[in-house]
Design a protein around this motif. Sequence first.
Motif, PDB file in Angstrom:
ATOM      1  N   THR A   1       3.119  29.999  11.840  1.00 18.78           N
ATOM      2  CA  THR A   1       4.534  30.346  11.731  1.00 18.78           C
ATOM      3  C   THR A   1       5.051  30.993  13.013  1.00 18.78           C
ATOM      4  O   THR A   1       4.270  31.523  13.813  1.00 18.78           O
ATOM      5  N   HIS A   2       6.354  30.929  13.182  1.00 21.10           N
ATOM      6  CA  HIS A   2       7.050  31.684  14.214  1.00 21.10           C
ATOM      7  C   HIS A   2       7.996  32.691  13.559  1.00 21.10           C
ATOM      8  O   HIS A   2       8.708  33.406  14.262  1.00 21.10           O
ATOM      9  N   GLN A   3       8.016  32.729  12.224  1.00 21.69           N
ATOM     10  CA  GLN A   3       8.935  33.592  11.483  1.00 21.69           C
ATOM     11  C   GLN A   3       8.365  35.005  11.364  1.00 21.69           C
ATOM     12  O   GLN A   3       7.288  35.213  10.794  1.00 21.69           O
TER      13      GLN A   3
ATOM     14  N   SER B   1      13.143  20.527   3.011  1.00 26.52           N
ATOM     15  CA  SER B   1      11.948  21.299   3.334  1.00 26.52           C
ATOM     16  C   SER B   1      11.502  22.132   2.135  1.00 26.52           C
ATOM     17  O   SER B   1      10.318  22.186   1.797  1.00 26.52           O
TER      18      SER B   1
ATOM     19  N   LEU C   1      13.739  31.815   2.587  1.00 27.53           N
ATOM     20  CA  LEU C   1      12.485  32.320   3.138  1.00 27.53           C
ATOM     21  C   LEU C   1      11.943  33.451   2.272  1.00 27.53           C
ATOM     22  O   LEU C   1      10.743  33.511   1.997  1.00 27.53           O
TER      23      LEU C   1
ATOM     24  N   VAL D   1      -1.277  30.398   7.466  1.00 25.50           N
ATOM     25  CA  VAL D   1       0.084  29.925   7.678  1.00 25.50           C
ATOM     26  C   VAL D   1       0.387  29.992   9.171  1.00 25.50           C
ATOM     27  O   VAL D   1       0.333  31.069   9.772  1.00 25.50           O
TER      28      VAL D   1
ATOM     29  N   ASP E   1       1.525  24.553   7.988  1.00 25.07           N
ATOM     30  CA  ASP E   1       1.985  24.581   9.372  1.00 25.07           C
ATOM     31  C   ASP E   1       3.513  24.605   9.424  1.00 25.07           C
ATOM     32  O   ASP E   1       4.157  23.588   9.191  1.00 25.07           O
ATOM     33  N   GLU E   2       4.073  25.768   9.695  1.00 29.38           N
ATOM     34  CA  GLU E   2       5.515  25.978   9.854  1.00 29.38           C
ATOM     35  C   GLU E   2       6.337  25.391   8.709  1.00 29.38           C
ATOM     36  O   GLU E   2       7.380  24.784   8.936  1.00 29.38           O
TER      37      GLU E   2
ATOM     38  N   THR F   1       7.514  36.203   7.778  1.00 28.59           N
ATOM     39  CA  THR F   1       6.263  35.670   7.243  1.00 28.59           C
ATOM     40  C   THR F   1       5.086  36.449   7.824  1.00 28.59           C
ATOM     41  O   THR F   1       4.144  36.795   7.101  1.00 28.59           O
TER      42      THR F   1
ATOM     43  N   GLU G   1       8.138  26.886   6.688  1.00 23.22           N
ATOM     44  CA  GLU G   1       9.375  27.624   6.476  1.00 23.22           C
ATOM     45  C   GLU G   1      10.302  27.585   7.673  1.00 23.22           C
ATOM     46  O   GLU G   1      11.316  28.281   7.726  1.00 23.22           O
ATOM     47  N   ALA G   2      10.032  26.723   8.651  1.00 20.02           N
ATOM     48  CA  ALA G   2      10.804  26.696   9.895  1.00 20.02           C
ATOM     49  C   ALA G   2      12.294  26.409   9.677  1.00 20.02           C
ATOM     50  O   ALA G   2      13.137  26.950  10.382  1.00 20.02           O
TER      51      ALA G   2
END
Length: 152
Positions: free
Chosen positions: A109-111, A56, A89, A107, A78-79, A114, A81-82
């Motif tokens: 993200t769910h992070q 990744s 990160l 971006v 789109d994600e 971020t 950095e998942a």
Amino acid sequence: MAREFEGVFSRLFPGGEGRLVLTDPENMLTTGLDVEARPPGKRIKRLSLLSGGERSLVAVALLVSIFKARPSPFYIMDEVEAALDDANLGRLITLFEELRDSSQLIVITHQKRTMEVADALYGVTMRGDGVTTVVSQRLADVRVAPEPAEAS
């Protein structure tokens, strides 16, 4: 772009080495591109032998090197950095902060980390009746201002 990739790769993988190699440099119209990646402390060059997070991060290094070689007014990711751990990160977020100096980044993200460096957040949620709703917040509006000094 090869020079950009080497620079971005070395920042995302300190002590590692990455290169872009043309598969047929004599025929520029039909040549392919091989990505060679050697994270620090490993002898691996084939991407298939890297961990999911390493693959990744190599893909993100390629993306960011394209962004640096051919700048655009905005980028959508789109994600990306998942699969990254906290250390990787953090290095990626540093690159995001550099990119946003000259471009707008969108971006997905769910992070949380971020989101913390974003200027604005947009969330999509579903209400109980099945209707989706977009919620937005400019972070400059909610960041806490320093407390004023008390008068003596």
